[in-house]
Motif scaffolding. Structure first.
Motif, PDB file in Angstrom:
ATOM      1  N   GLY A  14      20.543   6.914 -23.497  1.00 10.96           N
ATOM      2  CA  GLY A  14      20.002   6.131 -22.381  1.00 10.96           C
ATOM      3  C   GLY A  14      19.170   6.999 -21.457  1.00 10.96           C
ATOM      4  N   GLN A  17      18.072   5.837 -14.837  1.00 12.68           N
ATOM      5  CA  GLN A  17      18.321   6.769 -13.733  1.00 12.68           C
ATOM      6  C   GLN A  17      19.462   7.734 -14.089  1.00 12.68           C
ATOM      7  N   ASP A  41      16.661   6.664 -26.325  1.00 16.93           N
ATOM      8  CA  ASP A  41      16.606   5.427 -25.535  1.00 16.93           C
ATOM      9  C   ASP A  41      16.065   4.270 -26.362  1.00 16.93           C
ATOM     10  N   GLY A  43      14.784   1.386 -25.202  1.00 16.84           N
ATOM     11  CA  GLY A  43      13.636   0.665 -24.641  1.00 16.84           C
ATOM     12  C   GLY A  43      12.320   1.153 -25.235  1.00 16.84           C
ATOM     13  N   ARG A  53      12.867  -6.071 -15.815  1.00 13.95           N
ATOM     14  CA  ARG A  53      13.148  -6.980 -14.696  1.00 13.95           C
ATOM     15  C   ARG A  53      11.961  -7.887 -14.385  1.00 13.95           C
ATOM     16  N   TRP A  54      12.248  -8.969 -13.699  1.00 14.75           N
ATOM     17  CA  TRP A  54      11.252 -10.010 -13.494  1.00 14.75           C
ATOM     18  C   TRP A  54      10.111  -9.547 -12.591  1.00 14.75           C
ATOM     19  N   HIS A  63      18.358  -3.479  -1.404  1.00 17.76           N
ATOM     20  CA  HIS A  63      19.034  -2.199  -1.605  1.00 17.76           C
ATOM     21  C   HIS A  63      17.994  -1.092  -1.774  1.00 17.76           C
ATOM     22  N   ARG A  64      18.370   0.090  -1.402  1.00 13.48           N
ATOM     23  CA  ARG A  64      17.472   1.233  -1.549  1.00 13.48           C
ATOM     24  C   ARG A  64      17.515   1.728  -3.002  1.00 13.48           C
ATOM     25  N   ALA A 110      14.938   4.268 -29.770  1.00 17.35           N
ATOM     26  CA  ALA A 110      16.033   4.730 -30.636  1.00 17.35           C
ATOM     27  C   ALA A 110      17.297   4.037 -30.152  1.00 17.35           C
ATOM     28  N   GLY A 145      23.961   2.036 -19.162  1.00 12.58           N
ATOM     29  CA  GLY A 145      23.824   0.990 -18.154  1.00 12.58           C
ATOM     30  C   GLY A 145      24.558  -0.284 -18.538  1.00 12.58           C
TER      31      GLY A 145
HETATM   32  P1  FAD Z   1      19.680   1.512 -16.982  1.00 12.10           P
HETATM   33  O1  FAD Z   1      18.531   1.550 -16.083  1.00 12.10           O
HETATM   34  O2  FAD Z   1      20.118   0.201 -17.536  1.00 12.10           O
HETATM   35  O3  FAD Z   1      19.353   2.484 -18.199  1.00 12.10           O
HETATM   36  C1  FAD Z   1      20.110   2.479 -19.370  1.00 12.10           C
HETATM   37  C2  FAD Z   1      19.209   2.859 -20.504  1.00 12.10           C
HETATM   38  O4  FAD Z   1      19.993   2.972 -21.681  1.00 12.10           O
HETATM   39  C3  FAD Z   1      18.138   1.809 -20.793  1.00 12.10           C
HETATM   40  O5  FAD Z   1      16.876   2.424 -20.838  1.00 12.10           O
HETATM   41  C4  FAD Z   1      18.532   1.237 -22.157  1.00 12.10           C
HETATM   42  O6  FAD Z   1      17.411   0.924 -22.953  1.00 12.10           O
HETATM   43  C5  FAD Z   1      19.317   2.374 -22.760  1.00 12.10           C
HETATM   44  N1  FAD Z   1      20.317   1.935 -23.732  1.00 12.10           N
HETATM   45  C6  FAD Z   1      21.277   1.001 -23.565  1.00 12.10           C
HETATM   46  N2  FAD Z   1      22.025   0.892 -24.680  1.00 12.10           N
HETATM   47  C7  FAD Z   1      21.508   1.772 -25.566  1.00 12.10           C
HETATM   48  C8  FAD Z   1      21.836   2.116 -26.907  1.00 12.10           C
HETATM   49  N3  FAD Z   1      22.858   1.555 -27.551  1.00 12.10           N
HETATM   50  N4  FAD Z   1      21.081   3.055 -27.534  1.00 12.10           N
HETATM   51  C9  FAD Z   1      20.047   3.656 -26.894  1.00 12.10           C
HETATM   52  N5  FAD Z   1      19.694   3.368 -25.621  1.00 12.10           N
HETATM   53  C10 FAD Z   1      20.421   2.439 -24.968  1.00 12.10           C
HETATM   54  N6  FAD Z   1      20.531  -0.017  -7.848  1.00 12.10           N
HETATM   55  C11 FAD Z   1      20.063   0.581  -6.733  1.00 12.10           C
HETATM   56  O7  FAD Z   1      20.494   1.704  -6.412  1.00 12.10           O
HETATM   57  N7  FAD Z   1      19.109  -0.039  -5.958  1.00 12.10           N
HETATM   58  C12 FAD Z   1      18.595  -1.270  -6.281  1.00 12.10           C
HETATM   59  O8  FAD Z   1      17.745  -1.812  -5.562  1.00 12.10           O
HETATM   60  C13 FAD Z   1      19.075  -1.917  -7.453  1.00 12.10           C
HETATM   61  N8  FAD Z   1      18.581  -3.125  -7.829  1.00 12.10           N
HETATM   62  C14 FAD Z   1      19.080  -3.724  -8.944  1.00 12.10           C
HETATM   63  C15 FAD Z   1      18.593  -4.976  -9.318  1.00 12.10           C
HETATM   64  C16 FAD Z   1      19.097  -5.631 -10.442  1.00 12.10           C
HETATM   65  C17 FAD Z   1      18.588  -6.969 -10.805  1.00 12.10           C
HETATM   66  C18 FAD Z   1      20.129  -5.011 -11.196  1.00 12.10           C
HETATM   67  C19 FAD Z   1      20.726  -5.698 -12.407  1.00 12.10           C
HETATM   68  C20 FAD Z   1      20.618  -3.756 -10.859  1.00 12.10           C
HETATM   69  C21 FAD Z   1      20.103  -3.103  -9.730  1.00 12.10           C
HETATM   70  N9  FAD Z   1      20.573  -1.856  -9.340  1.00 12.10           N
HETATM   71  C22 FAD Z   1      20.074  -1.237  -8.221  1.00 12.10           C
HETATM   72  C23 FAD Z   1      21.551  -1.178 -10.147  1.00 12.10           C
HETATM   73  C24 FAD Z   1      20.645  -0.350 -11.074  1.00 12.10           C
HETATM   74  O9  FAD Z   1      20.404  -0.985 -12.258  1.00 12.10           O
HETATM   75  C25 FAD Z   1      21.137   1.018 -11.215  1.00 12.10           C
HETATM   76  O10 FAD Z   1      21.226   1.569  -9.966  1.00 12.10           O
HETATM   77  C26 FAD Z   1      20.330   1.975 -12.066  1.00 12.10           C
HETATM   78  O11 FAD Z   1      18.957   1.707 -12.193  1.00 12.10           O
HETATM   79  C27 FAD Z   1      20.975   1.936 -13.378  1.00 12.10           C
HETATM   80  O12 FAD Z   1      20.585   3.067 -14.074  1.00 12.10           O
HETATM   81  P2  FAD Z   1      21.261   3.406 -15.445  1.00 12.10           P
HETATM   82  O13 FAD Z   1      20.552   4.600 -15.956  1.00 12.10           O
HETATM   83  O14 FAD Z   1      22.733   3.485 -15.307  1.00 12.10           O
HETATM   84  O15 FAD Z   1      21.009   2.121 -16.354  1.00 12.10           O
END
Ligand code: FAD
Length: 365
Positions: A14, A17, A41, A43, A53-54, A63-64, A110, A145
């Motif tokens: 993944g 962030q 990743d 995506g 996202r939309w 949220h920040r 991937a 995520g």
């Molecule tokens: P993600 O951004 O989901 O990244 C996970 C990555 O893993 C993705 O690129 C995906 O493709 C990859 N992945 C998943 N499964 C697999 C697999 N099996 N094999 C390979 N790759 C895989 N947080 C804030 O701090 N501020 C905000 O304003 C905020 N707004 C949000 C709005 C919405 C609508 C949502 C749903 C969430 C929001 N969040 C916000 C929470 C936010 O999503 C997280 O803070 C942060 O962006 C998540 O990062 P992450 O890396 O954990 O997950």
């Protein structure tokens, strides 16, 4: 597993962030991306879940969004980003620059479908295009995520509904729902955003949630006590291997001026949850029926962990036991952006902790 079959010290699954933050700190501790650490990743592009996202979603609405560690050196910051652009476009672009600047060499698309335990090593199996590949690593960081695991609660009659059902993960624009009767389910920022943008477009919008929304009148509140309490509840669940509680139910929703204006003109009225779903609408406890062509489920997500099933980390209580972002059952497996670290700021914090823990784990060999 013979030592010469090891492809990398760490596989990071993944590149949102959480994954990028871990990769950044690992790099600082001497693990070179593409050599010692391999980031996979699913995506097609940069941006983690933000790329999906939309269109109307903007950064910093409620949220920040925290900068990635070391983003200053790249010369960009979410704090000064153009708020007139879709969030997905900004994040995609900033992450792309970040990955290039730090030469992250993310392998994409991937998609990891299985992680297996092979003695000293972990075998990460993934598909890239039509073909299957595997990668052998000493440790893995799961940073997948929640976007790929939308959650829809069950209500009697749900299977008989003849209209369309959408989850937040499938929502694209209000325009696609023009002239329709829409029921929006959920008590968080996403549900509220959908209600407001459908106001002018849909034939009717009915907003329901299980619990009343706790409006936060000052941003300060979210940043301090409530946020700390919500994170503590997540931490406790992760430590005890329980399914994670919703962050929204713990933090409340910061009341923006736009939301207040919508409340004042009667466009943002929350109703208690319906009790059943019928072919063409929903039924409330008092017998009232609301017609619905579409039900939007803004009811959250669950951590995406299916690919880890062969490692048998899941507890009977429904979650995985994680302390200091490390799996209790298998200390070679780390969780970034999981539970208490499932926010952009939490993901950054997890990155630093995990990088140190990974190095400690590698030195134990
Ligand atoms: P993600 O951004 O989901 O990244 C996970 C990555 O893993 C993705 O690129 C995906 O493709 C990859 N992945 C998943 N499964 C697999 C697999 N099996 N094999 C390979 N790759 C895989 N947080 C804030 O701090 N501020 C905000 O304003 C905020 N707004 C949000 C709005 C919405 C609508 C949502 C749903 C969430 C929001 N969040 C916000 C929470 C936010 O999503 C997280 O803070 C942060 O962006 C998540 O990062 P992450 O890396 O954990 O997950």
């Amino acid at each position: 597993m013979p030592a010469d079959r090891i492809d990398a010290q760490v596989a990071v699954i993944g590149a949102g962030q959480a994954g990028l933050s871990v990769a950044y700190y690992l790099r600082r501790l001497g693990l070179e991306p593409g050599v010692d650490q391999i980031i996979l990743d699913r995506g097609p592009s940069t941006g983690g879940a933000w790329q999906f996202r939309w269109e109307s979603l903007r950064l910093g609405v409620a949220h920040r969004v925290a900068d990635l560690p070391g983003m200053q050196e790249v010369g960009v910051s979410f704090d000064t980003a153009d708020r007139s652009l879709p969030a997905r476009q900004v994040v995609e672009e900033y992450y792309r620059r970040y990955e290039e600047h730090y030469d992250m060499r993310v392998v994409r698309p991937a998609s990891v479908f299985r992680v297996e335990n092979e003695g000293e090593a972990l075998v990460v199996r993934y598909t890239a295009g039509e073909s299957e590949h595997s990668l052998v690593a000493r440790t893995i960081v799961n940073a997948t995520g929640t976007w790929g695991s939308p959650f829809v609660p069950w209500y009697p009659g749900l299977d008989r509904f003849k209209g369309r059902m959408l989850h937040t993960a499938q929502y694209r624009s209000a325009d696609a729902l023009r002239g329709l009767d829409v029921v929006v389910v959920g008590g968080g920022t996403s549900a509220i955003g959908f209600v407001m943008e459908l106001e002018e477009v849909a034939a009717s919008v009915t907003w329901v949630s299980r619990r009343p929304v706790e409006w936060l009148h000052e941003q300060e509140n979210l940043d301090t006590e409530t946020a700390i309490a919500a994170v503590a509840a997540q931490e406790e669940a992760a430590r005890e291997g329980r399914a994670l509680p919703s962050i929204v139910s713990g933090t409340g929703v910061p009341l923006t001026r736009r939301m207040q204006a919508a409340i004042d003109r009667g466009a943002l009225i929350r109703h208690p949850m319906f009790t059943s779903v019928e072919e063409h609408g929903v039924r409330f406890a008092d017998g009232r029926f609301q017609r619905a062509d579409v039900i939007i489920w803004a009811t959250g997500f669950r951590p995406e962990l299916r690919h880890l099933a062969p490692l048998r980390l899941r507890e009977k209580a429904g979650g995985v036991t994680v302390t200091r972002s490390t799996s209790l059952k298998d200390p070679r497996v780390f969780f970034a952006g999981y539970g208490p670290t499932a926010s952009t700021i939490g993901a950054n914090r997890a990155g630093r902790t995990i990088a140190r823990e990974v190095i400690a784990q590698l030195s134990r060999k």
